[in-house]
Motif scaffolding. Structure first.
Motif, PDB file in Angstrom:
ATOM      1  N   ASN A  59      55.946 -54.475  -5.672  1.00  0.00           N
ATOM      2  CA  ASN A  59      56.856 -55.221  -4.587  1.00  0.00           C
ATOM      3  C   ASN A  59      58.253 -55.381  -5.341  1.00  0.00           C
ATOM      4  O   ASN A  59      58.502 -54.753  -6.283  1.00  0.00           O
ATOM      5  N   SER A  60      58.697 -56.211  -4.761  1.00  0.00           N
ATOM      6  CA  SER A  60      60.239 -56.361  -4.963  1.00  0.00           C
ATOM      7  C   SER A  60      60.605 -56.878  -6.523  1.00  0.00           C
ATOM      8  O   SER A  60      61.669 -56.968  -6.869  1.00  0.00           O
ATOM      9  N   SER A  61      59.597 -57.525  -6.953  1.00  0.00           N
ATOM     10  CA  SER A  61      59.659 -58.116  -8.439  1.00  0.00           C
ATOM     11  C   SER A  61      59.544 -57.224  -9.198  1.00  0.00           C
ATOM     12  O   SER A  61      59.751 -57.494 -10.518  1.00  0.00           O
ATOM     13  N   VAL A  62      58.849 -55.837  -8.943  1.00  0.00           N
ATOM     14  CA  VAL A  62      58.626 -55.084  -9.831  1.00  0.00           C
ATOM     15  C   VAL A  62      59.916 -53.865  -9.950  1.00  0.00           C
ATOM     16  O   VAL A  62      60.183 -53.220  -8.940  1.00  0.00           O
ATOM     17  N   SER A  63      60.509 -53.864 -11.187  1.00  0.00           N
ATOM     18  CA  SER A  63      61.562 -52.754 -11.359  1.00  0.00           C
ATOM     19  C   SER A  63      61.168 -51.505 -12.405  1.00  0.00           C
ATOM     20  O   SER A  63      61.929 -50.505 -12.376  1.00  0.00           O
TER      21      SER A  63
ATOM     22  N   ILE B 279      57.449 -57.536 -14.836  1.00  0.00           N
ATOM     23  CA  ILE B 279      57.750 -58.676 -13.603  1.00  0.00           C
ATOM     24  C   ILE B 279      59.045 -59.473 -14.041  1.00  0.00           C
ATOM     25  O   ILE B 279      58.949 -60.613 -13.089  1.00  0.00           O
ATOM     26  N   GLY B 280      59.515 -59.229 -15.015  1.00  0.00           N
ATOM     27  CA  GLY B 280      60.772 -59.888 -15.188  1.00  0.00           C
ATOM     28  C   GLY B 280      60.735 -60.981 -16.372  1.00  0.00           C
ATOM     29  O   GLY B 280      59.596 -61.391 -16.540  1.00  0.00           O
ATOM     30  N   ASN B 281      61.847 -61.256 -16.895  1.00  0.00           N
ATOM     31  CA  ASN B 281      61.899 -62.561 -17.982  1.00  0.00           C
ATOM     32  C   ASN B 281      61.022 -61.894 -19.321  1.00  0.00           C
ATOM     33  O   ASN B 281      60.139 -62.625 -19.738  1.00  0.00           O
TER      34      ASN B 281
END
Length: 209
Positions: A67-71, A135-137
């Motif tokens: 989804n948009s939170s995965v880079s 997933i960030g941070n």
């Protein structure tokens, strides 16, 4: 003042070392393959792996819902001796721990997909695929899949489907032949066929006598 002068060489050396190593530290900090601060293990990532054989090679296609939170997605295949197995196609970056990194652009129409090829000279016995989703941070979720078990299941399913198809074709052909034979027998045994047979005998007898 004398003490300060005596410390100047040491301060100069420290400053030089700091300037020399600061780019390396900065690069390490910005390295997308850096170790995550927190990794959560789960079996519910929805990862799907398909296996296909081509010649002596085996191709594994990995599909991962994003989804948009995965880079970033990091993939790693290791055997029981902690050695890397297989070659990943189109990876953004190869990491120092034998894993590969892909930058992800999430789309509403498709999941993230990556392909790995294993040659016939590589042993996949007790090889695990590790999937890390950033997933960030500094946080990631991870799941693992045993490729040996997956290949065995795929082989069993393929054999079962082939057997089922062969059985279905054989049954269909046998049924068709039986039906045709039954129709022929019924046609010959019908009243019309009997009447035609009597008429034919009568005509032959007239011609002979």
């Amino acid at each position: 003042m004398a003490v300060l002068r005596s410390l100047l060489p040491q301060l100069g050396l420290f400053l030089c070392l700091a300037l020399c190593f600061s780019p390396a530290l900065s690069a390490s900090y910005n390295d997308p393959c850096m170790v995550f601060d927190t990794i959560s293990t789960t079996d519910n990532l929805g990862v799907n792996v398909t296996v296909e054989g081509s010649g002596g090679n085996i191709t594994y296609t990995v599909r991962i819902p994003v989804n948009s939170s995965v880079s970033v997605v990091i993939l790693k295949t290791m055997n029981q001796n902690n050695k890397s197995v297989g070659s990943w196609v189109g990876a953004t970056q190869e990491c120092n721990d034998s894993s590969v990194l892909y930058h992800v652009t999430p789309s509403d129409s498709s999941d993230f997909q990556a392909t790995m090829t294993v040659t016939d000279s590589e042993d996949i016995t007790k090889v695990n695929l590790y999937v890390f989703i950033a997933i960030g941070n500094g946080t990631a979720v991870m799941t693992s899949i045993n490729l040996e078990e997956l290949r065995a299941m795929t082989t069993a399913n393929t054999t079962a489907m082939t057997t089922a198809n062969t059985t279905a074709k054989t049954t269909a052909m046998t049924t068709a032949k039986t039906t045709a034979t039954s129709l022929a027998v019924n046609a010959l045994g019908s009243p019309l066929a009997g009447a035609l047979h009597i008429l034919l005998v009568f005509l032959i007898s007239k011609l002979l006598f």
